[in-house]
Design an enzyme around this catalytic site. Structure first.
Site, short mmCIF file in Angstrom:
data_model
loop_
_atom_site.label_atom_id
_atom_site.label_comp_id
_atom_site.label_asym_id
_atom_site.label_seq_id
_atom_site.Cartn_x
_atom_site.Cartn_y
_atom_site.Cartn_z
N GLU A 6 31.52 38.98 30.42
CA GLU A 6 32.18 39.27 31.70
C GLU A 6 33.59 39.72 31.38
O GLU A 6 34.46 38.91 31.05
CB GLU A 6 32.18 38.02 32.59
CG GLU A 6 30.80 37.52 32.96
CD GLU A 6 29.95 38.54 33.69
OE1 GLU A 6 30.51 39.54 34.21
OE2 GLU A 6 28.72 38.37 33.74
N CYS A 40 40.14 39.57 37.07
CA CYS A 40 39.39 40.67 36.45
C CYS A 40 38.88 41.66 37.48
O CYS A 40 38.63 42.82 37.16
CB CYS A 40 38.23 40.13 35.62
SG CYS A 40 37.07 39.12 36.56
#
Length: 484
Positions: free
Chosen positions: A225, A259
């Site tokens: 991720e 993110c």
């Protein structure tokens, strides 16, 4: 383990390997892992978070220099409890074997096929610093739900949070079920070299390459991720007030250290100034002041703050126009805080570092366009992003963006929110990651889909002509099967 950590705060590969092996042995001894056992472990995880929410919020804030406790409760703690509830509601259904069709006429003769979802074993979780609790225990819940054991490596940039979670997990779990280790880069390197049954890493792409290379030595399956530059596209018919309010919320949350934060805006040329003004006014409404405002989070440390300032300086030097959004006209130079105001950058170009690197902070480049096709070309000419956001009303424009761009996930008419939906997979593509977790997709990610075929007593091979010596029956079967 304590003695090994004491010298330099690092944990040796040998010690991690011992912990891994103890979990692996316990895992094999337990098989099969019952629904009740899985739910019990998930419930203990959720209860641990609920019981110690104040201490967890305080630890995170201390690690950041200041972080909104309300925000930590919303983004870190609430998500974990929600993920646990989702498993409690659906896990029994996910665990059921899936019936699959067998090739004709095997089913008529008594053959059957199914997929059984079996736990993989021991899952390693490398958690980042930006949402240290959420991105440690959300994957852990997915792994536990699939029947695995879990070892979590916390980031060295959130030491107080890591030590607290290490203690809490030890209080709520046997070490053979789940445990936490802390340590710095050497521990992280050693951690990625363990022959995990599955490894999930959340963090930057440059480190992910080393993690993936280390995992490859053991042929360890990985979920990555990552992040990248998530574009936010404002369509020609977007409601500017609603759009800029939602962008301001998403960009200022955690001071942009997400993110999935809107990394840069792509805006209609004739609405650029109105959009910048909308960002400014909505930031001012949400955060009238910044330095002493409990709702506004600090940049994680001085080094990261310097990096962000260098991105701004590089852009301004190369011709960008900067607008510092400082609603309270506060003096940020006269404080020891690492808090930063939002800086909006216009007239940006691809030779600027701010348009090349993931920003991960309160800096927002704005790039204008004349036609939506320019936007599509620009996005497709760059790395696949983890998230993409589109604001607008025309269904044809929404469909065009969805069909012609590729990203890990999309939120339409808002930012970030797709990650909050437990029934949607969260994951990237290409440079923004691989694999996905949360919900049913996470259950499958951390499970092995094992094919099980049951052959009837009747001699299928002989009937079909597959039993030597081959003859007429063989040729007849081949002739039938080779038709399309």
């Amino acid at each position: 383990m304590e003695a090994l950590e004491a010298a330099a705060g690092e944990v040796s590969k040998d010690e991690i390997m011992k912990l891994f092996q103890a979990q692996r042995d316990a895992f094999h001894a337990e098989l099969p892992v019952s629904y009740q056992t899985r739910i019990d472990r998930i419930s203990r995880t959720a209860q641990m978070i609920i019981d110690h929410q104040d201490a967890l919020c305080e630890a995170v804030s201390n690690d950041f220099g200041h972080r909104s406790s309300v925000q930590t409760a919303m983004t870190d703690l609430m998500s974990i409890v929600g993920h646990a509830k989702d498993h409690k509601k659906n896990l029994k259904k996910w665990m059921r074997p899936e019936k699959r069709k067998t090739d004709f006429p095997l089913g008529l003769l008594g053959a059957s096929g199914q997929v059984e979802y079996q736990p993989k074993g021991v899952v390693g979780v490398i958690a980042p610093w930006n949402f240290p609790i959420n991105l440690a225990f959300d994957p852990a819940i997915g792994a536990l739900g699939a029947g695995n054991r879990v070892i979590i490596k916390f980031s060295e940039f959130t030491p107080e949070t890591g030590e607290l979670c290490k203690k809490l997990v030890a209080d709520y779990f046997a070490p053979e079920e789940m445990l936490v280790i802390t340590g710095g880069p050497e521990t992280g390197k050693a951690f990625s070299e363990i022959p995990w049954d599955h490894l999930i890493f959340t963090g930057g792409g440059s480190i992910a390459k080393h993690v993936m290379a280390a995992a490859a030595q053991n042929l360890t399956p990985v979920t990555l991720e990552l992040g990248g530059k998530s574009p936010t596209i404002i369509g020609p018919d977007a409601d500017i007030q609603r759009t800029t309010q939602r962008i301001a919320l998403g960009k200022m949350m955690n001071a942009g250290q997400i993110c999935l934060a809107p990394d840069y805006l792509l805006v209609p040329q004739d609405k650029e100034e109105a959009i910048v003004e909308g960002i400014k006014s909505n930031v001012a409404e949400q955060y009238p002041t910044l330095i002493a405002n409990d709702d506004y989070t600090s940049v994680i440390n001085a080094r990261h703050k310097e990096r962000l300032q260098s991105l701004i300086d590089d852009a301004v030097q190369k011709g960008a126009k900067q607008t510092i959004v400082n609603p309270g006209n506060e003096d940020f130079s006269n404080t020891n805080s690492n808090k930063m105001p939002l800086t909006v950058l216009q007239n940006v170009s691809d030779d600027m570092r701010v348009m090349q690197e993931e920003i991960f902070g309160p800096v927002l480049p704005v790039k204008s366009y004349r036609h939506l096709d320019e936007v599509i070309d620009y996005v497709n000419d760059h790395d696949r992003p983890l998230g993409l956001y589109y604001f607008g009303e025309a269904e044809s424009d929404k469909r065009k963006i969805l069909d012609k761009t590729i990203s890990g996930g999309v939120t339409v008419n808002d930012v970030i929110f797709h990650i909050a939906q437990h029934d949607l997979p969260f994951g990237g593509i290409g440079p923004s990651g691989m694999g996905a977790y949360t919900g049913h997709d996470g259950f499958k990610e951390f499970s092995h889909a094992k094919a099980v075929f049951r052959q009837p007593k009747i001699n299928i091979a002989k009937i079909a002509g597959f039993l030597p010596p081959y003859g007429d029956a063989t040729q007849k079967t081949l002739k039938q099967q080779m038709k399309f």
